[in-house]
Write a protein that holds these residues in place. Structure first.
Motif, PDB file in Angstrom:
ATOM      1  N   LYS A 263      32.911  22.571  63.498  1.00 45.60           N
ATOM      2  CA  LYS A 263      32.069  21.377  63.390  1.00 45.60           C
ATOM      3  C   LYS A 263      30.625  21.703  63.753  1.00 45.60           C
ATOM      4  CE  LYS A 263      31.622  16.681  65.267  1.00 45.60           C
ATOM      5  NZ  LYS A 263      32.227  15.670  66.176  1.00 45.60           N
ATOM      6  N   ALA A 264      30.423  22.459  64.819  1.00 42.10           N
ATOM      7  CA  ALA A 264      29.080  22.816  65.251  1.00 42.10           C
ATOM      8  C   ALA A 264      28.376  23.666  64.197  1.00 42.10           C
ATOM      9  CB  ALA A 264      29.149  23.582  66.580  1.00 42.10           C
ATOM     10  N   TYR A 265      29.128  24.557  63.559  1.00 47.09           N
ATOM     11  CA  TYR A 265      28.516  25.408  62.533  1.00 47.09           C
ATOM     12  C   TYR A 265      28.097  24.578  61.321  1.00 47.09           C
ATOM     13  CZ  TYR A 265      27.820  28.994  59.033  1.00 47.09           C
ATOM     14  OH  TYR A 265      27.268  29.773  58.048  1.00 47.09           O
ATOM     15  N   LEU A 266      28.967  23.680  60.861  1.00 49.20           N
ATOM     16  CA  LEU A 266      28.620  22.832  59.718  1.00 49.20           C
ATOM     17  C   LEU A 266      27.434  21.929  60.053  1.00 49.20           C
ATOM     18  CD1 LEU A 266      32.127  21.826  58.318  1.00 49.20           C
ATOM     19  CD2 LEU A 266      30.488  23.398  57.314  1.00 49.20           C
ATOM     20  N   ASN A 267      27.406  21.426  61.289  1.00 48.12           N
ATOM     21  CA  ASN A 267      26.276  20.599  61.713  1.00 48.12           C
ATOM     22  C   ASN A 267      24.978  21.392  61.692  1.00 48.12           C
ATOM     23  OD1 ASN A 267      27.990  18.450  62.122  1.00 48.12           O
ATOM     24  ND2 ASN A 267      28.093  18.687  64.335  1.00 48.12           N
ATOM     25  N   SER A 268      25.041  22.654  62.111  1.00 50.51           N
ATOM     26  CA  SER A 268      23.837  23.476  62.149  1.00 50.51           C
ATOM     27  C   SER A 268      23.298  23.754  60.750  1.00 50.51           C
ATOM     28  CB  SER A 268      24.126  24.804  62.859  1.00 50.51           C
ATOM     29  OG  SER A 268      24.947  25.650  62.070  1.00 50.51           O
ATOM     30  N   LYS A 269      24.176  23.702  59.740  1.00 50.52           N
ATOM     31  CA  LYS A 269      23.775  23.904  58.348  1.00 50.52           C
ATOM     32  C   LYS A 269      23.472  22.580  57.646  1.00 50.52           C
ATOM     33  CE  LYS A 269      24.160  28.305  58.588  1.00 50.52           C
ATOM     34  NZ  LYS A 269      22.940  29.144  58.543  1.00 50.52           N
ATOM     35  N   LYS A 270      23.480  21.489  58.426  1.00 49.16           N
ATOM     36  CA  LYS A 270      23.199  20.144  57.915  1.00 49.16           C
ATOM     37  C   LYS A 270      24.162  19.732  56.806  1.00 49.16           C
ATOM     38  CE  LYS A 270      18.312  20.309  59.181  1.00 49.16           C
ATOM     39  NZ  LYS A 270      16.904  20.165  58.738  1.00 49.16           N
ATOM     40  N   ALA A 271      25.400  20.181  56.922  1.00 57.23           N
ATOM     41  CA  ALA A 271      26.425  19.768  55.962  1.00 57.23           C
ATOM     42  C   ALA A 271      26.754  18.299  56.188  1.00 57.23           C
ATOM     43  CB  ALA A 271      27.681  20.615  56.140  1.00 57.23           C
ATOM     44  N   PRO A 272      26.937  17.519  55.124  1.00 59.30           N
ATOM     45  CA  PRO A 272      27.303  16.108  55.293  1.00 59.30           C
ATOM     46  C   PRO A 272      28.548  15.966  56.176  1.00 59.30           C
ATOM     47  CG  PRO A 272      26.769  16.561  53.003  1.00 59.30           C
ATOM     48  CD  PRO A 272      26.788  17.882  53.704  1.00 59.30           C
ATOM     49  N   THR A 273      28.569  14.901  56.955  1.00 60.35           N
ATOM     50  CA  THR A 273      29.702  14.712  57.867  1.00 60.35           C
ATOM     51  C   THR A 273      30.961  14.271  57.140  1.00 60.35           C
ATOM     52  OG1 THR A 273      28.931  12.464  58.316  1.00 60.35           O
ATOM     53  CG2 THR A 273      28.255  14.194  59.860  1.00 60.35           C
ATOM     54  N   GLU A 274      30.807  13.663  55.960  1.00 56.97           N
ATOM     55  CA  GLU A 274      32.000  13.282  55.200  1.00 56.97           C
ATOM     56  C   GLU A 274      32.429  14.455  54.325  1.00 56.97           C
ATOM     57  OE1 GLU A 274      28.571  12.364  52.470  1.00 56.97           O
ATOM     58  OE2 GLU A 274      29.024  12.101  54.613  1.00 56.97           O
ATOM     59  N   GLY A 275      33.662  14.396  53.868  1.00 56.66           N
ATOM     60  CA  GLY A 275      34.165  15.438  52.977  1.00 56.66           C
ATOM     61  C   GLY A 275      34.434  16.759  53.668  1.00 56.66           C
ATOM     62  N   ARG A 276      34.733  16.717  54.956  1.00 57.64           N
ATOM     63  CA  ARG A 276      35.053  17.949  55.676  1.00 57.64           C
ATOM     64  C   ARG A 276      36.574  18.128  55.736  1.00 57.64           C
ATOM     65  NH1 ARG A 276      30.713  18.493  60.730  1.00 57.64           N
ATOM     66  NH2 ARG A 276      28.824  18.337  59.438  1.00 57.64           N
ATOM     67  N   THR A 277      37.001  19.335  55.459  1.00 59.03           N
ATOM     68  CA  THR A 277      38.433  19.603  55.356  1.00 59.03           C
ATOM     69  C   THR A 277      38.808  20.818  56.179  1.00 59.03           C
ATOM     70  OG1 THR A 277      38.490  18.715  53.094  1.00 59.03           O
ATOM     71  CG2 THR A 277      40.323  20.131  53.756  1.00 59.03           C
ATOM     72  N   CYS A 278      39.963  20.734  56.806  1.00 62.96           N
ATOM     73  CA  CYS A 278      40.591  21.899  57.425  1.00 62.96           C
ATOM     74  C   CYS A 278      41.855  22.183  56.622  1.00 62.96           C
ATOM     75  CB  CYS A 278      40.946  21.635  58.888  1.00 62.96           C
ATOM     76  SG  CYS A 278      42.033  22.895  59.598  1.00 62.96           S
ATOM     77  N   LEU A 279      41.846  23.297  55.918  1.00 63.69           N
ATOM     78  CA  LEU A 279      43.009  23.705  55.137  1.00 63.69           C
ATOM     79  C   LEU A 279      43.811  24.658  56.014  1.00 63.69           C
ATOM     80  CD1 LEU A 279      43.935  23.093  52.239  1.00 63.69           C
ATOM     81  CD2 LEU A 279      42.952  25.293  51.568  1.00 63.69           C
ATOM     82  N   ILE A 280      44.933  24.168  56.498  1.00 65.83           N
ATOM     83  CA  ILE A 280      45.617  24.884  57.580  1.00 65.83           C
ATOM     84  C   ILE A 280      46.875  25.593  57.088  1.00 65.83           C
ATOM     85  CG2 ILE A 280      47.115  22.985  58.383  1.00 65.83           C
ATOM     86  CD1 ILE A 280      46.096  23.761  61.273  1.00 65.83           C
ATOM     87  N   SER A 281      47.112  26.758  57.639  1.00 60.89           N
ATOM     88  CA  SER A 281      48.301  27.533  57.281  1.00 60.89           C
ATOM     89  C   SER A 281      49.517  26.957  58.006  1.00 60.89           C
ATOM     90  CB  SER A 281      48.108  28.997  57.665  1.00 60.89           C
ATOM     91  OG  SER A 281      47.978  29.128  59.065  1.00 60.89           O
ATOM     92  N   PRO A 282      50.719  27.219  57.505  1.00 58.85           N
ATOM     93  CA  PRO A 282      51.918  26.643  58.119  1.00 58.85           C
ATOM     94  C   PRO A 282      52.097  27.006  59.588  1.00 58.85           C
ATOM     95  CG  PRO A 282      52.428  27.504  55.940  1.00 58.85           C
ATOM     96  CD  PRO A 282      51.026  27.933  56.252  1.00 58.85           C
ATOM     97  N   VAL A 283      51.794  28.239  59.970  1.00 59.14           N
ATOM     98  CA  VAL A 283      51.963  28.656  61.368  1.00 59.14           C
ATOM     99  C   VAL A 283      51.007  27.882  62.258  1.00 59.14           C
ATOM    100  CG1 VAL A 283      51.680  30.576  62.980  1.00 59.14           C
ATOM    101  CG2 VAL A 283      52.826  30.945  60.794  1.00 59.14           C
ATOM    102  N   HIS A 284      49.760  27.743  61.832  1.00 57.60           N
ATOM    103  CA  HIS A 284      48.783  27.003  62.635  1.00 57.60           C
ATOM    104  C   HIS A 284      49.095  25.505  62.650  1.00 57.60           C
ATOM    105  CE1 HIS A 284      45.624  30.417  62.028  1.00 57.60           C
ATOM    106  NE2 HIS A 284      46.509  30.698  62.960  1.00 57.60           N
ATOM    107  N   GLU A 285      49.645  25.002  61.561  1.00 56.22           N
ATOM    108  CA  GLU A 285      49.983  23.569  61.498  1.00 56.22           C
ATOM    109  C   GLU A 285      50.986  23.203  62.576  1.00 56.22           C
ATOM    110  OE1 GLU A 285      52.494  20.121  60.253  1.00 56.22           O
ATOM    111  OE2 GLU A 285      53.087  22.229  60.293  1.00 56.22           O
ATOM    112  N   ALA A 286      51.930  24.075  62.830  1.00 51.53           N
ATOM    113  CA  ALA A 286      52.940  23.808  63.854  1.00 51.53           C
ATOM    114  C   ALA A 286      52.323  23.756  65.244  1.00 51.53           C
ATOM    115  CB  ALA A 286      54.028  24.875  63.798  1.00 51.53           C
ATOM    116  N   GLN A 287      51.165  24.408  65.415  1.00 53.06           N
ATOM    117  CA  GLN A 287      50.507  24.455  66.724  1.00 53.06           C
ATOM    118  C   GLN A 287      49.572  23.267  66.954  1.00 53.06           C
ATOM    119  OE1 GLN A 287      48.620  28.259  66.298  1.00 53.06           O
ATOM    120  NE2 GLN A 287      50.552  29.375  66.282  1.00 53.06           N
ATOM    121  N   LEU A 288      49.303  22.507  65.896  1.00 54.39           N
ATOM    122  CA  LEU A 288      48.396  21.356  66.008  1.00 54.39           C
ATOM    123  C   LEU A 288      48.897  20.323  67.008  1.00 54.39           C
ATOM    124  CD1 LEU A 288      47.305  20.413  62.366  1.00 54.39           C
ATOM    125  CD2 LEU A 288      45.820  21.212  64.213  1.00 54.39           C
TER     126      LEU A 288
END
Length: 248
Positions: free
Chosen positions: A154-179
């Protein structure tokens, strides 16, 4: 009657559009430039990139005028993907509505799966090799994804002035289980207005819609997809904003 490709092509395209409206696919999380390239017979599109504009006090001076042509995007039209099939009796197939619908459904899934994987590989390949865009997990012992990864993205996207909407985390199955060990993770069932959350989103955290992607490629220790399959041993999760990539 003979083979009528329009019957199959139009039905498949319409079904793909309908599928993308109902469920979030990877390709539907990036910018759609179709309106610029639809119906064109040129080799590709080269023109203004969809981006953010700056508000200025009016009347504006010439130096304050937004000029989107300063940043252009090129979309090549030669990347053609299809689902060829062989039918022993094309006449009967075309007159059987159920058969057309069945083949169309199969074609839609095959095409969207292929497009999704192509988008993911393009995104992974487009990241720089430095530690700014390709980051190892903070937990170097158990290799579990943490809330801090989301905060850093989030901090990196903010530093690049990326719009706050339309942000996605495409997560792998192993990481999804850890969410689910992250207390601030809001799973889909706990979002008060699920009408605002499209099918396919499993939850939200720090402004990212989180989508499980079962076919996420594994990467090497540098965060790259290695041609040597044995080097691809690390689970990968992508954080991005929709303008990061486009299709047409």
């Amino acid at each position: 009657m003979g083979f009528n490709p329009q019957i199959w092509g139009v039905k498949t395209l319409n079904a793909m559009r309908e599928a993308m409206l109902k469920r979030v696919r990877v390709i539907s999380t990036i910018t759609d430039y179709t309106q610029f390239v639809e119906g064109t017979a040129a080799e590709g599109y080269n023109g203004p990139k969809i981006g953010t504009l700056s508000a200025v006090a009016l009347p504006a001076s010439s130096g304050d005028v937004n000029s989107p042509t300063n940043t252009a995007i090129t979309i090549s039209s030669d990347q053609k993907v299809g689902v060829p099939i062989k039918l022993s009796d094309i006449d009967k197939a075309q007159t059987n509505v159920n058969l057309i619908n069945e083949y169309t459904r199969d074609a839609v899934n095959a095409l969207l799966d292929d497009y999704d994987l192509s988008v993911v590989k393009t995104m992974i390949g487009g990241l720089t090799t430095d530690a700014t865009q390709r980051k190892a997990l903070i937990d170097s012992t158990d290799l579990k994804i943490s809330e801090q990864e989301f905060i850093n993205a989030k901090a990196y996207l903010n530093s690049k002035k990326a719009p706050t909407e339309g942000r996605t985390c495409l997560i792998s199955p192993v990481h999804e289980a850890q969410l689910y060990a992250i207390s601030n993770f809001i799973s889909r069932d706990k979002i008060s207005d699920t009408n605002a959350v499209r099918e396919g989103v499993i939850g939200r955290l720090h402004g990212f819609d989180i989508i499980l992607y079962n076919d996420m490629p594994k990467v090497n220790t540098s965060g790259k997809i290695d041609a040597t399959a044995g080097n691809n041993t690390k689970n990968c999760t992508l954080f991005y904003q929709s303008l990061f990539l486009g299709f047409g």
